[in-house]
Design a protein around this motif. Structure first.
Motif, PDB file in Angstrom:
ATOM      1  N   SER A 188       0.717  -1.118  -0.106  1.00 39.13           N
ATOM      2  CA  SER A 188       0.109  -0.057   0.042  1.00 39.13           C
ATOM      3  C   SER A 188       1.012   1.162  -0.094  1.00 39.13           C
ATOM      4  O   SER A 188       1.798   1.388   0.504  1.00 39.13           O
ATOM      5  CB  SER A 188      -0.937  -0.040   1.202  1.00 39.13           C
ATOM      6  OG  SER A 188      -0.360   0.503   2.279  1.00 39.13           O
ATOM      7  N   VAL A 189       0.571   2.298  -0.605  1.00 40.93           N
ATOM      8  CA  VAL A 189       1.313   3.658  -0.687  1.00 40.93           C
ATOM      9  C   VAL A 189       1.280   4.062   0.740  1.00 40.93           C
ATOM     10  O   VAL A 189       2.012   4.680   1.105  1.00 40.93           O
ATOM     11  CB  VAL A 189       0.346   4.528  -1.791  1.00 40.93           C
ATOM     12  CG1 VAL A 189       1.142   5.771  -1.797  1.00 40.93           C
ATOM     13  CG2 VAL A 189       0.466   3.903  -3.215  1.00 40.93           C
ATOM     14  N   GLU A 190       0.079   4.112   1.448  1.00 42.70           N
ATOM     15  CA  GLU A 190       0.214   4.332   2.725  1.00 42.70           C
ATOM     16  C   GLU A 190       1.015   3.854   3.792  1.00 42.70           C
ATOM     17  O   GLU A 190       1.778   4.531   4.594  1.00 42.70           O
ATOM     18  CB  GLU A 190      -1.500   4.314   3.444  1.00 42.70           C
ATOM     19  CG  GLU A 190      -1.653   4.917   4.718  1.00 42.70           C
ATOM     20  CD  GLU A 190      -1.759   6.469   4.737  1.00 42.70           C
ATOM     21  OE1 GLU A 190      -1.392   7.150   5.430  1.00 42.70           O
ATOM     22  OE2 GLU A 190      -2.280   6.906   3.565  1.00 42.70           O
ATOM     23  N   ASP A 191       1.305   2.492   3.572  1.00 44.67           N
ATOM     24  CA  ASP A 191       2.584   2.058   4.206  1.00 44.67           C
ATOM     25  C   ASP A 191       3.995   2.410   4.040  1.00 44.67           C
ATOM     26  O   ASP A 191       4.821   2.508   4.668  1.00 44.67           O
ATOM     27  CB  ASP A 191       2.324   0.343   4.163  1.00 44.67           C
ATOM     28  CG  ASP A 191       1.070  -0.121   5.142  1.00 44.67           C
ATOM     29  OD1 ASP A 191       0.322   0.639   5.810  1.00 44.67           O
ATOM     30  OD2 ASP A 191       0.829  -1.283   4.710  1.00 44.67           O
ATOM     31  N   LEU A 192       4.065   2.751   2.522  1.00 39.42           N
ATOM     32  CA  LEU A 192       5.113   3.137   2.108  1.00 39.42           C
ATOM     33  C   LEU A 192       5.526   4.307   2.345  1.00 39.42           C
ATOM     34  O   LEU A 192       6.668   4.773   3.058  1.00 39.42           O
ATOM     35  CB  LEU A 192       5.198   2.978   0.247  1.00 39.42           C
ATOM     36  CG  LEU A 192       6.355   3.914  -0.143  1.00 39.42           C
ATOM     37  CD1 LEU A 192       7.499   3.162  -0.057  1.00 39.42           C
ATOM     38  CD2 LEU A 192       6.195   3.980  -1.858  1.00 39.42           C
ATOM     39  N   PHE A 193       4.396   5.506   2.491  1.00 42.06           N
ATOM     40  CA  PHE A 193       4.635   6.649   3.019  1.00 42.06           C
ATOM     41  C   PHE A 193       5.030   6.592   4.421  1.00 42.06           C
ATOM     42  O   PHE A 193       5.898   7.452   5.001  1.00 42.06           O
ATOM     43  CB  PHE A 193       3.242   7.680   2.641  1.00 42.06           C
ATOM     44  CG  PHE A 193       3.251   8.090   1.256  1.00 42.06           C
ATOM     45  CD1 PHE A 193       4.101   7.572   0.231  1.00 42.06           C
ATOM     46  CD2 PHE A 193       2.295   9.016   1.083  1.00 42.06           C
ATOM     47  CE1 PHE A 193       3.850   8.138  -0.831  1.00 42.06           C
ATOM     48  CE2 PHE A 193       1.924   9.462  -0.180  1.00 42.06           C
ATOM     49  CZ  PHE A 193       2.716   9.100  -1.106  1.00 42.06           C
ATOM     50  N   GLY A 241      -4.605   6.555   1.775  1.00 42.46           N
ATOM     51  CA  GLY A 241      -5.013   5.497   2.221  1.00 42.46           C
ATOM     52  C   GLY A 241      -6.234   5.175   0.948  1.00 42.46           C
ATOM     53  O   GLY A 241      -6.628   3.822   1.064  1.00 42.46           O
ATOM     54  N   HIS A 242      -6.552   6.143   0.298  1.00 45.53           N
ATOM     55  CA  HIS A 242      -7.632   5.764  -0.707  1.00 45.53           C
ATOM     56  C   HIS A 242      -7.148   5.392  -2.211  1.00 45.53           C
ATOM     57  O   HIS A 242      -7.992   4.793  -2.969  1.00 45.53           O
ATOM     58  CB  HIS A 242      -8.295   7.363  -1.305  1.00 45.53           C
ATOM     59  CG  HIS A 242      -7.410   8.174  -1.847  1.00 45.53           C
ATOM     60  ND1 HIS A 242      -6.644   8.841  -1.100  1.00 45.53           N
ATOM     61  CD2 HIS A 242      -7.152   8.403  -2.942  1.00 45.53           C
ATOM     62  CE1 HIS A 242      -5.715   9.399  -1.726  1.00 45.53           C
ATOM     63  NE2 HIS A 242      -6.150   9.281  -2.883  1.00 45.53           N
ATOM     64  N   LEU A 243      -5.734   5.136  -2.040  1.00 41.05           N
ATOM     65  CA  LEU A 243      -5.258   4.677  -3.494  1.00 41.05           C
ATOM     66  C   LEU A 243      -5.258   2.946  -3.217  1.00 41.05           C
ATOM     67  O   LEU A 243      -5.341   2.435  -2.306  1.00 41.05           O
ATOM     68  CB  LEU A 243      -3.705   5.107  -3.471  1.00 41.05           C
ATOM     69  CG  LEU A 243      -3.606   6.610  -3.724  1.00 41.05           C
ATOM     70  CD1 LEU A 243      -2.125   6.934  -3.507  1.00 41.05           C
ATOM     71  CD2 LEU A 243      -4.060   6.966  -5.227  1.00 41.05           C
ATOM     72  N   PRO A 244      -5.342   2.405  -4.606  1.00 45.15           N
ATOM     73  CA  PRO A 244      -5.413   0.820  -4.736  1.00 45.15           C
ATOM     74  C   PRO A 244      -4.051   0.497  -4.176  1.00 45.15           C
ATOM     75  O   PRO A 244      -2.747   1.300  -4.387  1.00 45.15           O
ATOM     76  CB  PRO A 244      -5.775   0.710  -6.344  1.00 45.15           C
ATOM     77  CG  PRO A 244      -5.196   1.876  -6.906  1.00 45.15           C
ATOM     78  CD  PRO A 244      -5.414   3.114  -5.955  1.00 45.15           C
TER      79      PRO A 244
END
Length: 177
Positions: free
Chosen positions: A33-38, A62-65
């Motif tokens: 997930s992008v959120e975890d990467l960020f 969080g809204h990103l796939p």
């Protein structure tokens, strides 16, 4: 210790470039997930904030796939973009964001730093090339980070680009399928 770390980063960048040129670098896609990467990048790069005059902000993602690509290479591209933005921003902010564009995710690192003249925007993606400036003389760099970012993005099937204006800042983009 700092000199050893700097030399280690230089060697790692040179080796990564050589591996890409030789076709010996593998892409290892994993779902993430992008959120975890960020979140990971936020923790890793916060120590680079040497002044309270610059804020490092990550936009909610969080809204990103979920992405299915090489997370390490995407992280390496963003680390380079963010660390450069922090080096060349004396006051203001560095903002990291991502959005969906068609089948791709476009990451953006926008800063309020010194900016880059239009005629220098392509040059900075050439190996060992840096734009001469007073600030450039004070911060260290080899001119390998951005060329490596471009090659890593291409390896992932994406691309990097830049929008900038001297005195107003820069936005570096990485488009990743």
């Amino acid at each position: 210790r700092k000199a050893a770390l700097d030399l280690g980063e230089l060697v790692d960048d040179l080796l990564d470039l050589a591996k890409i040129e030789a076709g010996k670098i593998d892409v290892r896609p994993v779902p993430f997930s992008v959120e975890d990467l960020f979140s990971a990048l936020r923790g890793m790069l916060r120590p680079l904030l040497v002044s309270d005059k610059v804020a490092l902000r990550f936009e909610p993602a969080g809204h990103l796939p979920e992405l299915n690509t090489d997370e390490g290479k995407v992280s390496q591209i963003l680390r380079n973009f963010i660390s450069n933005a922090l080096k060349f921003t004396e006051r203001g902010s560095v903002r990291v964001s991502a959005k969906v564009s068609g089948e791709d995710v476009v990451f953006a690192v926008a800063d309020t730093g010194i900016g880059i003249a239009l005629e220098d925007c392509e040059m900075i993606f050439e190996e060992f090339t840096q734009v001469p400036s007073a600030l450039q003389r004070r911060v260290k760099g080899t001119g390998l980070g951005l060329p490596l970012c471009r090659k890593l993005a291409t390896l992932l099937g994406g691309e990097v680009s830049l929008e900038s204006e001297p005195g107003r800042g820069s936005t570096f983009y990485a488009r990743v399928p």
